[in-house]
Motif scaffolding. Structure first.
Motif, PDB file in Angstrom:
ATOM      1  N   GLY A 113       0.785  -1.229   0.000  1.00 22.09           N
ATOM      2  CA  GLY A 113       0.000   0.000   0.000  1.00 22.09           C
ATOM      3  C   GLY A 113       0.818   1.281   0.000  1.00 22.09           C
ATOM      4  O   GLY A 113       0.285   2.346  -0.326  1.00 22.09           O
ATOM      5  N   HIS A 114       2.094   1.205   0.347  1.00 26.15           N
ATOM      6  CA  HIS A 114       2.880   2.430   0.464  1.00 26.15           C
ATOM      7  C   HIS A 114       3.213   3.026  -0.912  1.00 26.15           C
ATOM      8  O   HIS A 114       3.104   4.236  -1.107  1.00 26.15           O
ATOM      9  N   CYS A 115       3.643   2.189  -1.844  1.00 25.73           N
ATOM     10  CA  CYS A 115       3.976   2.689  -3.181  1.00 25.73           C
ATOM     11  C   CYS A 115       2.750   3.298  -3.849  1.00 25.73           C
ATOM     12  O   CYS A 115       2.831   4.364  -4.469  1.00 25.73           O
ATOM     13  N   GLN A 116       1.614   2.635  -3.701  1.00 26.15           N
ATOM     14  CA  GLN A 116       0.371   3.131  -4.306  1.00 26.15           C
ATOM     15  C   GLN A 116      -0.066   4.465  -3.693  1.00 26.15           C
ATOM     16  O   GLN A 116      -0.900   5.164  -4.260  1.00 26.15           O
ATOM     17  N   SER A 117       0.527   4.814  -2.560  1.00 28.48           N
ATOM     18  CA  SER A 117       0.261   6.110  -1.935  1.00 28.48           C
ATOM     19  C   SER A 117       1.279   7.160  -2.365  1.00 28.48           C
ATOM     20  O   SER A 117       1.287   8.268  -1.828  1.00 28.48           O
ATOM     21  N   GLY A 118       2.126   6.784  -3.317  1.00 30.88           N
ATOM     22  CA  GLY A 118       3.088   7.734  -3.851  1.00 30.88           C
ATOM     23  C   GLY A 118       4.459   7.676  -3.217  1.00 30.88           C
ATOM     24  O   GLY A 118       5.271   8.583  -3.419  1.00 30.88           O
ATOM     25  N   MET A 119       4.752   6.614  -2.455  1.00 25.94           N
ATOM     26  CA  MET A 119       6.042   6.516  -1.769  1.00 25.94           C
ATOM     27  C   MET A 119       7.081   5.928  -2.716  1.00 25.94           C
ATOM     28  O   MET A 119       7.342   4.722  -2.723  1.00 25.94           O
ATOM     29  N   VAL A 120       7.662   6.801  -3.519  1.00 23.94           N
ATOM     30  CA  VAL A 120       8.689   6.399  -4.482  1.00 23.94           C
ATOM     31  C   VAL A 120       9.857   7.375  -4.383  1.00 23.94           C
ATOM     32  O   VAL A 120       9.727   8.497  -3.870  1.00 23.94           O
ATOM     33  N   PHE A 121      10.989   6.936  -4.934  1.00 17.63           N
ATOM     34  CA  PHE A 121      12.219   7.724  -4.850  1.00 17.63           C
ATOM     35  C   PHE A 121      13.006   7.533  -6.138  1.00 17.63           C
ATOM     36  O   PHE A 121      12.906   6.479  -6.796  1.00 17.63           O
ATOM     37  N   ALA A 122      13.792   8.539  -6.526  1.00 21.40           N
ATOM     38  CA  ALA A 122      14.570   8.441  -7.758  1.00 21.40           C
ATOM     39  C   ALA A 122      15.942   9.063  -7.588  1.00 21.40           C
ATOM     40  O   ALA A 122      16.108  10.064  -6.882  1.00 21.40           O
ATOM     41  N   ILE A 123      16.911   8.441  -8.234  1.00 22.96           N
ATOM     42  CA  ILE A 123      18.242   9.016  -8.380  1.00 22.96           C
ATOM     43  C   ILE A 123      18.360   9.484  -9.832  1.00 22.96           C
ATOM     44  O   ILE A 123      18.128   8.702 -10.754  1.00 22.96           O
ATOM     45  N   ASN A 124      18.664  10.740 -10.006  1.00 27.15           N
ATOM     46  CA  ASN A 124      18.827  11.337 -11.337  1.00 27.15           C
ATOM     47  C   ASN A 124      17.589  11.175 -12.229  1.00 27.15           C
ATOM     48  O   ASN A 124      17.679  10.654 -13.350  1.00 27.15           O
ATOM     49  N   PRO A 125      16.421  11.627 -11.758  1.00 31.03           N
ATOM     50  CA  PRO A 125      15.251  11.596 -12.655  1.00 31.03           C
ATOM     51  C   PRO A 125      15.382  12.678 -13.712  1.00 31.03           C
ATOM     52  O   PRO A 125      16.299  13.511 -13.666  1.00 31.03           O
ATOM     53  N   GLY A 126      14.453  12.682 -14.661  1.00 27.01           N
ATOM     54  CA  GLY A 126      14.440  13.735 -15.662  1.00 27.01           C
ATOM     55  C   GLY A 126      14.004  15.049 -15.036  1.00 27.01           C
ATOM     56  O   GLY A 126      13.421  15.076 -13.942  1.00 27.01           O
ATOM     57  N   PRO A 127      14.278  16.164 -15.708  1.00 25.69           N
ATOM     58  CA  PRO A 127      13.872  17.469 -15.163  1.00 25.69           C
ATOM     59  C   PRO A 127      12.357  17.622 -15.107  1.00 25.69           C
ATOM     60  O   PRO A 127      11.619  16.886 -15.765  1.00 25.69           O
ATOM     61  N   ALA A 128      11.902  18.557 -14.314  1.00 19.74           N
ATOM     62  CA  ALA A 128      10.465  18.814 -14.188  1.00 19.74           C
ATOM     63  C   ALA A 128       9.863  19.103 -15.555  1.00 19.74           C
ATOM     64  O   ALA A 128      10.424  19.859 -16.346  1.00 19.74           O
ATOM     65  N   GLY A 129       8.733  18.483 -15.834  1.00 21.81           N
ATOM     66  CA  GLY A 129       8.066  18.666 -17.113  1.00 21.81           C
ATOM     67  C   GLY A 129       8.483  17.681 -18.175  1.00 21.81           C
ATOM     68  O   GLY A 129       7.858  17.600 -19.227  1.00 21.81           O
ATOM     69  N   SER A 130       9.533  16.893 -17.915  1.00 21.65           N
ATOM     70  CA  SER A 130       9.986  15.901 -18.893  1.00 21.65           C
ATOM     71  C   SER A 130       9.222  14.599 -18.678  1.00 21.65           C
ATOM     72  O   SER A 130       8.624  14.385 -17.620  1.00 21.65           O
ATOM     73  N   PRO A 131       9.241  13.688 -19.661  1.00 25.27           N
ATOM     74  CA  PRO A 131       8.509  12.425 -19.508  1.00 25.27           C
ATOM     75  C   PRO A 131       8.952  11.603 -18.304  1.00 25.27           C
ATOM     76  O   PRO A 131       8.150  10.890 -17.711  1.00 25.27           O
ATOM     77  N   THR A 132      10.227  11.678 -17.914  1.00 31.71           N
ATOM     78  CA  THR A 132      10.738  10.848 -16.806  1.00 31.71           C
ATOM     79  C   THR A 132      10.988  11.672 -15.545  1.00 31.71           C
ATOM     80  O   THR A 132      11.922  11.396 -14.789  1.00 31.71           O
ATOM     81  N   SER A 133      10.172  12.677 -15.319  1.00 33.02           N
ATOM     82  CA  SER A 133      10.313  13.494 -14.112  1.00 33.02           C
ATOM     83  C   SER A 133       9.851  12.714 -12.891  1.00 33.02           C
ATOM     84  O   SER A 133       9.095  11.740 -12.994  1.00 33.02           O
TER      85      SER A 133
END
Length: 210
Positions: A113-133
């Motif tokens: 249930g935690h991931c489905q609540s938005g509990m995710v993390f990223a190293i080096n994601p794309g910039p804001a507004g990009s497909p991989t943000s």
């Protein structure tokens, strides 16, 4: 008579050069896990190979830092041999992760249930507004659709693509062919505008005048 002993000493008078490049300082990041609800704080970092990320677990509720299968499957555990699956230490504490590869890396909390609540993390994601943000990664974890500036731009461009018209007409060659002449029989049509400068996806309308 004592034998003569000769000693030969070879020495290089060339200067000794030592090449030593500057050592890059390694960065260290601190990420609080689940201390502000079902979140990592911050939920992304921009890190290089060799940098260290310290995940601080409170211990009250079990959490993990687990590798996602990929960007499009945030809440699915990766089956790769180098996948990460950090667990909450008994009673809470800090677990460190050293960045080993370049590029984007995606993580989630595997507690149900935690991931489905938005509990995710990223190293080096794309910039804001990009497909991989990181914003889009959170949306995918929560089961929401994502929108990107790239898709919006493509949609806008497709609506404004120009169209071109090429007009063709029977030439005198057709009449010559009908009359039995063979000199121009291979040229049955003349076309106005034999070359066009247009965009990918544009429509070209051929209008034939009889």
């Amino acid at each position: 008579m004592l034998p003569k002993v000769f000693f030969f000493v070879f020495a290089s008078f060339l200067p000794l050069r030592v090449f030593a490049g500057p050592l890059k300082a390694r960065a260290s990041f601190t990420v609080n896990v689940g201390q502000e609800g079902f979140t990592y704080s911050p939920n992304s970092v921009d890190a290089s190979v060799g940098d260290t990320i310290d995940f601080v677990f409170p211990g009250a509720i079990p959490h993990t830092v687990s590798s996602s299968a990929d960007f499009n499957q945030p809440c699915v555990l990766s089956t790769k041999s180098n996948a990460t699956n950090l667990q909450t230490p008994l009673g809470g504490g800090t677990v460190s992760l050293t960045v080993a590869v370049d590029g984007s890396q995606w993580f989630y909390c595997a507690t149900p249930g935690h991931c489905q609540s938005g509990m995710v993390f990223a190293i080096n994601p794309g910039p804001a507004g990009s497909p991989t943000s990181i914003e889009n990664f959170v949306s995918l974890a929560e089961g929401r659709s994502i929108s990107t500036s790239a898709s919006t731009r493509t949609s806008t461009e497709s609506k404004s693509l120009p169209s071109s018209t090429v007009v063709g007409a029977h030439s005198t060659a057709a009449a010559a062919a009908t009359a039995g002449s063979t000199s121009d029989a291979s040229r049955l049509f003349s076309i106005e505008g034999r070359t066009l400068g247009t965009a990918l996806g544009a429509a070209i309308l051929f209008s034939f005048v009889v």
